[in-house]
Design an enzyme around this catalytic site. Structure first.
Site, short mmCIF file in Angstrom:
data_model
loop_
_atom_site.label_atom_id
_atom_site.label_comp_id
_atom_site.label_asym_id
_atom_site.label_seq_id
_atom_site.Cartn_x
_atom_site.Cartn_y
_atom_site.Cartn_z
N LYS A 178 35.98 -1.74 93.71
CA LYS A 178 35.71 -0.17 93.91
C LYS A 178 35.10 0.08 95.35
O LYS A 178 33.77 0.04 95.30
CB LYS A 178 35.17 0.38 92.63
CG LYS A 178 35.10 2.03 92.94
CD LYS A 178 34.83 2.75 91.57
CE LYS A 178 34.51 3.89 91.68
NZ LYS A 178 34.01 4.85 90.63
N LYS B 113 40.49 -0.35 93.94
CA LYS B 113 40.49 1.38 94.12
C LYS B 113 39.81 1.52 95.43
O LYS B 113 38.63 1.01 95.62
CB LYS B 113 39.95 1.91 92.98
CG LYS B 113 39.64 3.31 92.83
CD LYS B 113 38.84 3.63 91.75
CE LYS B 113 38.32 5.09 91.72
NZ LYS B 113 37.40 5.60 90.97
C1 PBG Z 1 33.49 7.76 88.29
C2 PBG Z 1 34.93 7.78 88.68
C3 PBG Z 1 35.39 8.09 90.16
C4 PBG Z 1 36.85 8.02 89.87
C5 PBG Z 1 36.93 7.32 88.90
N1 PBG Z 1 35.99 7.07 88.13
C6 PBG Z 1 34.43 8.78 90.96
C7 PBG Z 1 33.71 8.22 91.95
O1 PBG Z 1 33.48 7.15 91.77
O2 PBG Z 1 32.88 9.02 92.79
C8 PBG Z 1 37.55 8.32 91.30
C9 PBG Z 1 38.87 8.65 90.85
C10 PBG Z 1 39.74 9.41 92.06
O3 PBG Z 1 39.05 9.84 93.33
O4 PBG Z 1 40.71 9.62 91.68
N2 PBG Z 1 32.89 6.76 88.70
ZN ZN Z 2 30.56 7.18 88.33
#
Ligand code: PBG
Ligand code: ZN
Length: 287
Positions: A154, A207
């Site tokens: 991520k 992601k």
């Molecule tokens: C929570 C989380 C996030 C997303 C999924 N789970 C946001 C972040 O890390 O700020 C992002 C999902 C998206 O942008 O569609 N940690």
């Molecule tokens: Zn988070």
């Protein structure tokens, strides 16, 4: 009872508990295999206590979905940022996230969701060591068959902007660079994937999707495990905005993006376009 439109994500809504069963039945009837839940609690606090409250919004949502649906797989997102008053993914000391204390709370959140009947948990927090501890805690609570879909790769991305409106989870100060990955670094993705597999991850996720297809492909080349890709909020919003302006053909572009995810190696796609895609694919096969 809310059905509150999310301004930066046209077509997406914050849904109240009384609406979620019906919405999920529609999703199941379209042949979509799974949903992932993100909760917005009534109250947020420093420790994100609503994230692991047995009567919190997610346990109640799981119950409503299980009542309305028979085959839909219910995945829950495991993180604290939707539940903390400061919007960070963990417990803070000053401006620093306490990694190990946070991991304990994440494991509690996972067990709480499993107790409520979720079928799979998806830790998105990016704390070090969380997959192993979540696995251990699920196992000791008897949930040996509850899989973990790990947000292993991520990146710290500008593409999450609209989601943070949707989940009301933008950090009150600073950013998430201390725990999310650095966009130019590809090798760290491979290391983290290996660590998470060793710790018991069942599905690895990459992601965002479109800007990281090379990473997805690298994982596909190296491992024969199920891979998921998250087509995130900003990717969705860009397509929606251009389509609304008549600048692109929405259906064509969305299906092209989905095809790219499959071509790069994804076994499963998490996307806000899911209902549209399911309808389009049904129309095509009906021809
Ligand atoms: C929570 C989380 C996030 C997303 C999924 N789970 C946001 C972040 O890390 O700020 C992002 C999902 C998206 O942008 O569609 N940690
Ligand atoms: Zn988070």
């Amino acid at each position: 009872d809310a059905q509150k439109p999310i301004a930066s994500m046209p077509g997406c809504f914050q849904l109240g508990l009384s609406r979620i069963g019906e919405e999920c039945k529609k999703i199941e009837d379209l042949g979509i295999p799974a949903v992932i839940l993100f909760g917005i609690p009534e109250q947020k606090d420093e420790q994100g206590t609503q994230a692991y409250h047995e009567h919190g919004v997610i346990p109640r949502a799981i119950a409503a979905i299980k009542k309305a649906c028979s085959t839909l797989v219910v995945i829950t997102d495991i993180c604290l940022c939707e539940y903390t008053s400061h919007g960070h993914c963990g417990m803070l000391e000053g401006t620093t996230i306490l990694n190990d204390e946070t991991v304990e709370l994440l494991a509690r959140e996972a067990v709480t969701h499993a107790n409520a009947g979720c079928d799979m948990v998806a830790p998105s927090d990016m704390m070090d060591g969380r997959v192993g501890i979540i696995r251990e805690e699920l196992d000791s609570a008897g949930f040996i068959y509850t899989p973990i879909m790990a947000y292993s790769v991520k990146y710290s991305s500008g593409y999450y902007g609209p989601f943070r409106d949707a989940a009301e989870s933008a950090p009150a100060f600073g950013d998430r660079r201390s725990h999310q990955m650095d966009p130019p670094n590809a090798r760290e993705a491979m290391r983290q994937a290996e660590i998470d597999l060793d710790a018991g991850a069942d599905i690895l996720m990459v992601k965002p999707g479109l800007a990281y297809l090379d990473i997805l492909h690298r994982l596909r080349e190296r491992w024969d495990v199920p891979l998921a890709v998250y087509n995130v909020s900003g990717e969705y919003s860009m397509v929606k905005a251009a389509a609304r302006n008549g600048w692109i053909d929405e259906k064509r572009v969305v299906l092209e993006n989905m095809t790219a995810f499959k071509r790069a190696g994804a076994d499963m796609i998490l996307t806000y376009h899911a209902l549209d895609v399911a309808r389009w694919l049904r129309e095509q096969t009906a021809l």
